[in-house]
Design a protein around this motif. Structure first.
Motif, PDB file in Angstrom:
ATOM      1  N   GLU A  90       0.817  -1.215   0.000  1.00 58.87           N
ATOM      2  CA  GLU A  90       0.000   0.000   0.000  1.00 58.87           C
ATOM      3  C   GLU A  90       0.854   1.271   0.000  1.00 58.87           C
ATOM      4  O   GLU A  90       0.359   2.351  -0.315  1.00 58.87           O
ATOM      5  N   ASN A  91       2.146   1.176   0.340  1.00 66.64           N
ATOM      6  CA  ASN A  91       3.018   2.352   0.395  1.00 66.64           C
ATOM      7  C   ASN A  91       3.946   2.484  -0.815  1.00 66.64           C
ATOM      8  O   ASN A  91       4.711   3.446  -0.888  1.00 66.64           O
ATOM      9  N   LEU A  92       3.904   1.535  -1.723  1.00 71.40           N
ATOM     10  CA  LEU A  92       4.828   1.569  -2.866  1.00 71.40           C
ATOM     11  C   LEU A  92       4.394   2.585  -3.906  1.00 71.40           C
ATOM     12  O   LEU A  92       3.207   2.826  -4.104  1.00 71.40           O
ATOM     13  N   GLN A  93       5.377   3.173  -4.551  1.00 73.92           N
ATOM     14  CA  GLN A  93       5.151   4.104  -5.658  1.00 73.92           C
ATOM     15  C   GLN A  93       5.735   3.482  -6.914  1.00 73.92           C
ATOM     16  O   GLN A  93       6.702   2.724  -6.852  1.00 73.92           O
ATOM     17  N   ILE A  94       5.176   3.831  -8.062  1.00 78.63           N
ATOM     18  CA  ILE A  94       5.732   3.384  -9.338  1.00 78.63           C
ATOM     19  C   ILE A  94       6.268   4.614 -10.056  1.00 78.63           C
ATOM     20  O   ILE A  94       5.554   5.599 -10.238  1.00 78.63           O
ATOM     21  N   VAL A  95       7.545   4.553 -10.429  1.00 78.17           N
ATOM     22  CA  VAL A  95       8.182   5.627 -11.179  1.00 78.17           C
ATOM     23  C   VAL A  95       8.672   5.075 -12.512  1.00 78.17           C
ATOM     24  O   VAL A  95       8.813   3.863 -12.684  1.00 78.17           O
ATOM     25  N   GLN A  96       8.958   5.961 -13.460  1.00 79.54           N
ATOM     26  CA  GLN A  96       9.322   5.527 -14.810  1.00 79.54           C
ATOM     27  C   GLN A  96      10.805   5.272 -15.005  1.00 79.54           C
ATOM     28  O   GLN A  96      11.176   4.711 -16.021  1.00 79.54           O
ATOM     29  N   GLU A  97      11.663   5.636 -14.072  1.00 82.18           N
ATOM     30  CA  GLU A  97      13.099   5.460 -14.262  1.00 82.18           C
ATOM     31  C   GLU A  97      13.454   3.986 -14.208  1.00 82.18           C
ATOM     32  O   GLU A  97      13.276   3.335 -13.183  1.00 82.18           O
ATOM     33  N   PRO A 114      12.971   6.557  -1.486  1.00 83.87           N
ATOM     34  CA  PRO A 114      14.052   6.482  -2.482  1.00 83.87           C
ATOM     35  C   PRO A 114      14.569   5.052  -2.710  1.00 83.87           C
ATOM     36  O   PRO A 114      15.404   4.814  -3.570  1.00 83.87           O
ATOM     37  N   ASN A 115      14.052   4.084  -1.944  1.00 79.94           N
ATOM     38  CA  ASN A 115      14.528   2.706  -1.979  1.00 79.94           C
ATOM     39  C   ASN A 115      13.861   1.934  -3.125  1.00 79.94           C
ATOM     40  O   ASN A 115      12.646   1.748  -3.132  1.00 79.94           O
ATOM     41  N   MET A 116      14.661   1.455  -4.100  1.00 80.63           N
ATOM     42  CA  MET A 116      14.153   0.687  -5.225  1.00 80.63           C
ATOM     43  C   MET A 116      13.933  -0.759  -4.791  1.00 80.63           C
ATOM     44  O   MET A 116      14.846  -1.418  -4.311  1.00 80.63           O
ATOM     45  N   LEU A 117      12.696  -1.258  -4.934  1.00 82.26           N
ATOM     46  CA  LEU A 117      12.388  -2.638  -4.569  1.00 82.26           C
ATOM     47  C   LEU A 117      12.314  -3.560  -5.780  1.00 82.26           C
ATOM     48  O   LEU A 117      12.677  -4.729  -5.687  1.00 82.26           O
ATOM     49  N   ALA A 118      11.815  -3.051  -6.899  1.00 84.96           N
ATOM     50  CA  ALA A 118      11.648  -3.905  -8.080  1.00 84.96           C
ATOM     51  C   ALA A 118      11.571  -3.061  -9.342  1.00 84.96           C
ATOM     52  O   ALA A 118      11.192  -1.888  -9.299  1.00 84.96           O
ATOM     53  N   ARG A 119      11.960  -3.708 -10.462  1.00 79.74           N
ATOM     54  CA  ARG A 119      11.810  -3.106 -11.795  1.00 79.74           C
ATOM     55  C   ARG A 119      11.051  -4.097 -12.659  1.00 79.74           C
ATOM     56  O   ARG A 119      11.176  -5.312 -12.485  1.00 79.74           O
ATOM     57  N   PHE A 120      10.298  -3.583 -13.619  1.00 77.78           N
ATOM     58  CA  PHE A 120       9.534  -4.446 -14.498  1.00 77.78           C
ATOM     59  C   PHE A 120       9.310  -3.746 -15.828  1.00 77.78           C
ATOM     60  O   PHE A 120       9.421  -2.523 -15.915  1.00 77.78           O
TER      61      PHE A 120
END
Length: 173
Positions: A90-97, A114-120
């Motif tokens: 519920e707290n995650l954000q999705i950014v385009q970088e 600022p912590n990256m958890l996953a990329r897709f």
């Protein structure tokens, strides 16, 4: 000197997918859990769960053709891994970088602050061309080390993963 430290697991998965496609298996879903490195220091090593999909989705059906894989398929895969690892969804954000191996505009990054958890996302056509693969193909990478432990006093650590010890089996008669 051979540099064996990989910044991503996806090239290994793309090699395996290309071998399978050359043997006539076009609709693939492959994954690997292993180490990836941000730099050559010991603390630069991350535990990563990564996967790719290529070709079509879903089983064969007489009335309709399966659609081609896209960024939303691997986004759902990344969300499933994050959820099972106890990430605060519920707290995650999705950014385009995203790194250059992802298609710009068809990829994203899950972040907690600022912590990256996953990329897709869909893989860049030049990457697919370098691996001699026909598109579409999409992948995800979840950095398990970056997922914070739950702060609840009732759950002092991550919940245990209750996975089946048996491999999933599907048959096409």
């Amino acid at each position: 000197e051979l540099d064996v430290m990989r910044p991503s697991i996806l090239p290994n998965l793309l090699n395996a997918a290309a071998r399978n496609v050359n043997r006539g298996f076009h609709d693939l879903a492959l994954y690997e859990v292993g180490a990836a490195w941000r730099d050559d220091m010991p603390e630069g090593q991350d535990l990563v769960a990564a996967g790719i999909r290529s070709g079509g989705t879903g089983p064969r059906h007489w009335a309709e053709a399966p659609r081609e894989v896209d960024a939303f398929d691997v986004k759902a895969d990344a969300e499933a891994v994050l959820t099972h690892c106890g990430a605060p969804m519920e707290n995650l954000q999705i950014v385009q970088e995203t790194p250059d191996w992802y298609h710009p505009g068809r990829s994203g990054t899950f972040q907690l602050g600022p912590n990256m958890l996953a990329r897709f996302g869909e893989l860049h056509p030049r990457v697919l061309q370098a691996f001699d693969m026909q598109g579409p193909a999409a992948g995800f990478e979840v950095v398990i080390n970056n997922i914070p432990a739950p702060k609840s006093k009732s759950a002092p650590g991550r919940p245990p993963l209750h996975a089946s010890p048996y491999q999933a089996v599907t048959r096409d008669f």
